[in-house]
Design a protein around this motif. Structure first.
Motif, short mmCIF file in Angstrom:
data_model
loop_
_atom_site.label_atom_id
_atom_site.label_comp_id
_atom_site.label_asym_id
_atom_site.label_seq_id
_atom_site.Cartn_x
_atom_site.Cartn_y
_atom_site.Cartn_z
N GLN A 137 -6.13 3.15 -6.47
CA GLN A 137 -7.52 3.23 -6.87
C GLN A 137 -8.02 4.67 -6.94
O GLN A 137 -8.99 4.95 -7.60
N ASP A 149 -2.03 1.04 -4.06
CA ASP A 149 -3.28 0.31 -3.83
C ASP A 149 -3.64 -0.46 -5.09
O ASP A 149 -4.05 0.12 -6.08
N GLU A 150 -3.49 -1.77 -5.03
CA GLU A 150 -3.73 -2.66 -6.17
C GLU A 150 -3.10 -2.12 -7.46
O GLU A 150 -3.79 -1.88 -8.44
N THR A 193 -8.18 -0.78 0.86
CA THR A 193 -8.19 0.64 0.50
C THR A 193 -8.43 1.50 1.74
O THR A 193 -7.80 2.55 1.90
MG LIG Z 1 -9.65 -1.48 -2.58
#
Ligand SMILES: [Mg+2]
Ligand SMILES: Nc1ncnc2c1ncn2[C@@H]1O[C@H](COP(=O)(O)OP(=O)(O)O)[C@@H](O)[C@H]1O
Length: 332
Positions: free
Chosen positions: A84, A160-161, A44
């Protein structure tokens, strides 16, 4: 090929914690790079730096040809970000969210409305378009996040993810949607803890651990370089498993990996056929008849284990949708 993202020597410290100690990345335009790493690796932080949300202490980077330090505004106009730190307002409906973003991006009322309809259609959200985002399922929510990141038709997309916490079906749907973007020429940098996601989706993978890129290459290159072939033996019973483990680890000159739940032991095949012969002979002498005896190309799991010494927490959740407790809470 033109480079869409390039980063050199990014460093970032929070207080006295060195979150990034050295991150170098290069992503050719029109490709997908997966930044693969466990929780806390620095994924991140890397994304926040590359999207201008955070300044690095050291290092330089360009995104879409613009310098992060001197042309941040141009960078921002060329990118989309989902993950995120979601940009979606929970109280607004899916449609309202997408229109609002379009208006904020100066698309004008009519332009923003048209773009919202296009994206709702593309991401299978038409039926849910007039419900507040907070009522969406996990999969719908992630699709809305992705749609929101695409309102401005970015050249470079940071995710991000994007699929953390989704079951396999939801994840596959999202993978297809991400692939569609790349087919249209968008460059994607996505972070993930899932080896399979990186394997399925990425042209290249950068493995990151404790703030440093520790390996980089195509999924095949990483598997070949770090894993090679492995001999995998499944024992017929738990009693046999201990004997199989002892026999194989005596022949192994690398890591011996045991999966008790499948009663499987594997070792790297450094000496090829002679290791296979020795293993077969050894087990036969001890009167062990394995349930399965196979040579296979190493998986990214093996690669990850070899690189970081970590294994089980990076496994895929099962297709039933169970979310491992460790993934429910993401640190900021
Ligand atoms: Mg992260
Ligand atoms: N705002 C912050 N203040 C202090 N430490 C932070 C902050 N953000 C992240 N960290 C720490 O920096 C490291 C990297 O974090 P992060 O980039 O979020 O990792 P990842 O996304 O790979 O899980 C972690 O050890 C995390 O705890």
């Amino acid at each position: 090929m033109e480079t869409a993202i390039s980063a050199e020597g990014l460093r970032k410290r929070y207080g006295n914690h060195q979150a990034l100690s050295r991150v170098d990345l290069a992503v050719p335009a029109g490709t997908i790079l997966a930044v693969l790493g466990p929780n806390g690796a620095g994924k991140t932080t890397t994304v926040r730096i590359l999207t201008t949300l955070l300044e690095p202490d050291e290092g330089r980077a360009t995104v879409a040809g613009y310098d992060l330090a001197t042309q941040a505004r141009d960078v921002r106009a060329s990118i989309g970000l989902a993950g995120q730190y979601a940009s979606v307002d929970e109280r607004l409906t899916g449609r309202e969210n997408l229109r609002l973003i379009g208006v904020l991006l100066h698309q004008g009322r009519r332009g923003a409305k048209a773009r919202a309809e296009e994206l709702l259609e593309q991401f299978g959200l038409v039926a849910a378009a007039d419900r507040p985002a907070k009522t969406y399922s996990g999969g719908m929510r992630r699709r809305l996040d992705l749609a929101a990141s695409l309102v401005g038709r970015p050249q470079v997309l940071f995710l991000d993810e994007p699929t953390t916490g989704l079951d396999l079906t939801g994840r596959r749907t999202l993978w297809d949607m991400i692939r569609n973007q790349v087919a249209e020429g968008v460059t994607v940098l996505l972070t993930t803890q899932y080896l399979e996601e990186a394997d399925q989706l990425a042209d290249r993978i950068a493995v990151i651990d404790r703030g440093t890129v520790i390996a980089e290459g195509t999924p095949d290159q990483l598997k070949r370089k770090l894993g090679g072939e492995r001999l995998e033996v499944s024992a017929a019973s738990h009693t046999d498993l201990a004997t199989v483990e002892r026999t194989l680890s005596a022949l192994s000159c690398g890591d011996t990996v045991t999966h008790p739940e499948t009663r499987t032991v594997s070792i790297p095949l450094t000496d090829g056929v002679s290791t296979i012969a020795a293993a077969a002979k050894g087990l036969e002498l001890l009167g062990i008849e394995p349930q399965d005896f196979a040579v296979r190309r190493s998986t990214l799991d093996d690669v990850f284990l070899a690189l970081t010494g970590q294994q089980s927490t990076h496994k895929e959740p099962k297709a039933t949708g169970a979310i491992p407790a460790s993934e429910e809470k993401q640190p900021a």
